[in-house]
Scaffold this motif. Structure first.
Motif, PDB file in Angstrom:
ATOM      1  N   GLN A  77     146.814  47.323 -41.143  1.00 50.34           N
ATOM      2  CA  GLN A  77     145.667  46.507 -41.557  1.00 50.34           C
ATOM      3  C   GLN A  77     145.965  45.022 -41.396  1.00 50.34           C
ATOM      4  OE1 GLN A  77     145.136  48.479 -45.376  1.00 50.34           O
ATOM      5  NE2 GLN A  77     143.022  48.959 -44.841  1.00 50.34           N
ATOM      6  N   LEU A 130     145.617  44.303 -37.860  1.00 46.85           N
ATOM      7  CA  LEU A 130     144.193  44.376 -37.516  1.00 46.85           C
ATOM      8  C   LEU A 130     143.468  43.089 -37.897  1.00 46.85           C
ATOM      9  CD1 LEU A 130     142.882  47.913 -38.539  1.00 46.85           C
ATOM     10  CD2 LEU A 130     142.689  46.850 -36.298  1.00 46.85           C
ATOM     11  N   LEU A 131     143.881  42.500 -39.010  1.00 45.43           N
ATOM     12  CA  LEU A 131     143.248  41.259 -39.443  1.00 45.43           C
ATOM     13  C   LEU A 131     143.386  40.192 -38.362  1.00 45.43           C
ATOM     14  CD1 LEU A 131     141.911  39.617 -41.767  1.00 45.43           C
ATOM     15  CD2 LEU A 131     144.214  38.871 -42.355  1.00 45.43           C
ATOM     16  N   LEU A 187     141.108  41.052 -35.582  1.00 41.23           N
ATOM     17  CA  LEU A 187     139.732  40.790 -36.012  1.00 41.23           C
ATOM     18  C   LEU A 187     139.417  39.296 -35.924  1.00 41.23           C
ATOM     19  CD1 LEU A 187     137.138  41.945 -37.296  1.00 41.23           C
ATOM     20  CD2 LEU A 187     138.155  41.528 -39.520  1.00 41.23           C
ATOM     21  N   ARG A 233     130.750  42.619 -39.682  1.00 40.96           N
ATOM     22  CA  ARG A 233     130.319  44.002 -39.465  1.00 40.96           C
ATOM     23  C   ARG A 233     130.655  44.753 -40.739  1.00 40.96           C
ATOM     24  NH1 ARG A 233     133.561  45.679 -34.717  1.00 40.96           N
ATOM     25  NH2 ARG A 233     134.821  43.860 -35.229  1.00 40.96           N
ATOM     26  N   PHE A 234     129.608  45.369 -41.307  1.00 41.75           N
ATOM     27  CA  PHE A 234     129.737  45.863 -42.674  1.00 41.75           C
ATOM     28  C   PHE A 234     129.783  47.377 -42.784  1.00 41.75           C
ATOM     29  CE2 PHE A 234     127.663  41.790 -42.583  1.00 41.75           C
ATOM     30  CZ  PHE A 234     128.306  41.084 -43.580  1.00 41.75           C
ATOM     31  N   PHE A 235     129.658  48.070 -41.668  1.00 40.19           N
ATOM     32  CA  PHE A 235     129.434  49.503 -41.824  1.00 40.19           C
ATOM     33  C   PHE A 235     130.534  50.383 -41.218  1.00 40.19           C
ATOM     34  CE2 PHE A 235     126.790  53.386 -41.820  1.00 40.19           C
ATOM     35  CZ  PHE A 235     126.430  53.347 -43.150  1.00 40.19           C
ATOM     36  N   GLY A 236     130.796  50.222 -39.942  1.00 38.18           N
ATOM     37  CA  GLY A 236     131.804  51.084 -39.306  1.00 38.18           C
ATOM     38  C   GLY A 236     133.199  50.747 -39.788  1.00 38.18           C
ATOM     39  N   PRO A 237     134.093  51.753 -39.887  1.00 43.33           N
ATOM     40  CA  PRO A 237     135.450  51.479 -40.353  1.00 43.33           C
ATOM     41  C   PRO A 237     136.261  50.646 -39.354  1.00 43.33           C
ATOM     42  CG  PRO A 237     135.066  53.856 -40.083  1.00 43.33           C
ATOM     43  CD  PRO A 237     133.840  53.161 -39.612  1.00 43.33           C
ATOM     44  N   ALA A 238     136.966  49.650 -39.862  1.00 47.69           N
ATOM     45  CA  ALA A 238     137.766  48.767 -39.008  1.00 47.69           C
ATOM     46  C   ALA A 238     138.858  49.546 -38.284  1.00 47.69           C
ATOM     47  CB  ALA A 238     138.378  47.650 -39.853  1.00 47.69           C
ATOM     48  N   LEU A 239     139.407  50.550 -38.988  1.00 46.57           N
ATOM     49  CA  LEU A 239     140.524  51.303 -38.390  1.00 46.57           C
ATOM     50  C   LEU A 239     140.074  52.171 -37.222  1.00 46.57           C
ATOM     51  CD1 LEU A 239     142.323  52.257 -41.699  1.00 46.57           C
ATOM     52  CD2 LEU A 239     143.324  50.919 -39.866  1.00 46.57           C
TER      53      LEU A 239
END
Lengths: 249, 327
Positions: A99, A102-103, A106, A114-120
């Motif tokens: 994570q 990933l940050l 990102l 983006r508020f819905f799909g998982p970042a992972l």
């Protein structure tokens, strides 16, 4: 000679009456590692803060890729391609190693809204993050909680996060701090190859690492650059020896 | 240790089983109590997004709860007295339709959260707590002095507002409506926590300097979280006012802000179902102990003290341990 990527023009910073940076002019050229050394309190951190944008110089300017960035925020400078690592690890300790990487990816993508799909599950971000973790040798620890990492591994993760930004220049604040000799050697080997990707401005206390890595060294004493040169020139410099390296160098 | 997903499913089962039992045993009051718990839980789900994910200790969330309440009260008041809200620049009538009221509550609390958030996020820590508290007090005293809408006495709405296809006056139907909204909010919350925005917000809470060096703006992330949070709590306020068919300035009171925060802390800050557990426990204590003594809050205080001292993760933390990492 190629134009420098990063350059400071006589930056001076006062804290009250104290001159923490005294007309510092340094530059970072493509493909090189430029080390900044100096005793404690020499103003290395102050210099880094001004280069990265968390502190404004009292006078002077900072140029990045030929552009004056003195008035730009930390954020704007990162987006322009300045990749920074922290002296004291600034990682999200409750999150996984992946994570944290990933940050970085990102941030580089510039699309956090983006508020819905998982970042992972975002394959582009994930590929970038996993790639960076693999490069620093953390591929087997991706799913660990960051707080569980050893100190050395955190230093590696710091570098991995900077890698995900795919910066045009790295600014590394004591990446070797607190590493054992083994870890320090491994990171030295890694940074050695990294200069091909982007030049590194390296603030470091570990002299073995500095002498092994640096193409050029600048010596900072009381906020002033007293010498800049190759490793051999710096070793031979009388003033540097008196001020800093001492008799054993 | 119980798996958190199992516990969450158990809580959902309980939220369905208790009213089902009450329906068969002909105990409509229990259904009303459960509706109260579900609506409080929704308000706390809102706060949990700001507090749990964003680390924003807001002691002013009653502002949004109250705005939602007054959105319902004002619209329904005009509808039941057959007076328009305004005739200029265009005619605006009241309404008894829940979807319209909810939308109004969400839009109004979103706007309020945006303004309050922009001003409050200039500060941090204790100052943030104080400034949100101050906003709460401003709205509270404004409502008290707003004589057009009942001032200190508040507004009574004689018939509960309507939802297409339902008879909302039947307790179990209104409960079902509120439960569906709560579950929808929890679903959105779960997705939000794992989303790219959630990832960045999580990091902004823990290490804002890092978020900035990857080129993101931690303050803006927190502001968006605060706005989403306020909107959900605002919707809960509209449901709460409709449950009681009454709205008064106490919905804006700082005690209410505190209670919403207590739900989150008892259940577990940052845990998805923490607000639900907290609200259930609160309403149960209020009902069971409230019958014994007017001063039942003393027991609530003891419980809160024990949880803060010995179980930092709230009840969910005690049952399930640390939150699992997303994978």
């Amino acid at each position: 000679m190629t134009d420098p990527i990063l350059k400071t023009h006589e930056i001076t910073r006062f804290f009250g009456a104290l001159k923490a940076s005294d007309a510092v002019s340094i530059d970072l050229r493509p493909g090189e590692i430029h080390a900044i050394i100096g005793p404690n309190g020499a103003g290395k951190s102050t210099l880094i803060a001004q280069i990265c944008g968390s502190l404004a110089p009292t006078s002077g300017r900072v140029e990045f890729q030929g552009r004056d960035v003195t008035g730009l925020s930390t954020r704007a400078r990162s987006r322009a391609g300045l990749g920074r690592t922290f002296q004291i690890s600034a990682l999200a300790m409750e999150d996984s190693v992946l994570q944290n990487a990933l940050l970085g990816a990102l941030g580089a993508s510039g699309r956090p809204w983006r508020f819905f799909g998982p970042a992972l599950k975002d394959s582009a971000l994930r590929e970038q993050a996993e790639d960076a973790l693999t490069r620093v040798g953390l591929q087997d620890d991706m799913h660990k909680r960051t707080a569980e990492l050893s100190h050395g591994q955190r230093r590696q993760l710091e570098v991995a996060v900077a890698l995900t930004l795919q910066p045009k220049a790295f600014v590394m604040d004591e990446p070797m701090a607190g590493l054992g000799s083994g870890g320090s050697k491994r990171l030295t080997g890694f940074l050695d190859g990294l200069r091909e990707q982007a030049p590194i401005l390296l603030v470091e206390h570990d002299m073995d690492a500095v002498f092994a890595l640096a193409d050029r060294i600048s010596v900072l004493v009381y906020g002033k650059v007293i010498a800049t040169g190759t490793v051999d020139e710096i070793r031979a410099n009388k003033e540097v020896q008196d001020a800093y390296l001492g008799e054993d160098a | 240790m119980i798996r958190e997903t199992h516990l969450n499913l158990g809580i959902i089962a309980l939220l369905i089983a208790i009213p089902a039992w009450a329906l068969m045993a002909d105990e409509p009051f229990i259904i009303t109590l459960m509706t109260r718990a579900v609506v409080f839980a929704l308000a706390a789900v809102g706060l949990n997004i700001a507090l749990g994910l964003g680390g924003l200790v807001s002691l002013g969330h009653a502002v949004f709860f109250g705005i939602g309440g007054y959105a319902m009260g004002i619209l329904a008041h005009h509808a039941q007295t057959y007076t328009p809200l305004t005739e200029w620049p265009f005619l605006l009538e009241g309404t008894k339709s829940m979807p319209v009221i909810w939308l109004t509550a969400i839009v109004a609390s979103t706007f309020a959260a945006l303004v309050i958030g922009i001003l409050s996020l200039r500060t941090a820590g204790v100052y943030f707590i104080m400034i949100t508290l101050a906003f709460g007090q401003m709205f509270f005293f404004f409502a008290i002095s707003w004589s057009a809408y009942g001032g200190e006495d508040g507004l009574s709405i004689y018939v509960r507002n309507g939802f297409p296809g339902l008879n909302t006056l039947v307790p179990v139907q209104y409960f079902g409506l509120c439960l569906v909204i709560l579950l929808a909010a929890l679903f959105l919350n779960a997705r939000l926590a794992k989303s790219p925005f959630g990832l960045a917000l999580n990091a902004a809470r823990q290490t804002p300097a890092r978020v900035e060096t990857v080129g993101l703006d931690p303050t803006r992330l927190k502001l968006v979280a605060f706005v989403i949070s306020g909107a959900i709590t605002g919707l809960a306020g509209a449901l709460f006012a409709d449950l009681n068919r009454f709205v008064s300035p106490t919905m804006f009171s700082w005690q209410l802000s505190g209670e919403i925060m207590i739900f989150v802390i008892i259940g577990g800050v940052g845990r998805l179902f923490g607000p639900v557990v907290g609200a259930l426990v609160f309403v149960a204590l209020e009902h069971l102990l409230g019958g014994l003594s007017e001063y039942w809050h003393i027991y609530l205080g003891i419980l809160l003290l024990l949880i803060v001292l010995f179980g930092r993760g709230g009840i969910i933390g005690m049952l399930c341990g640390r939150e699992r990492l997303h994978d």
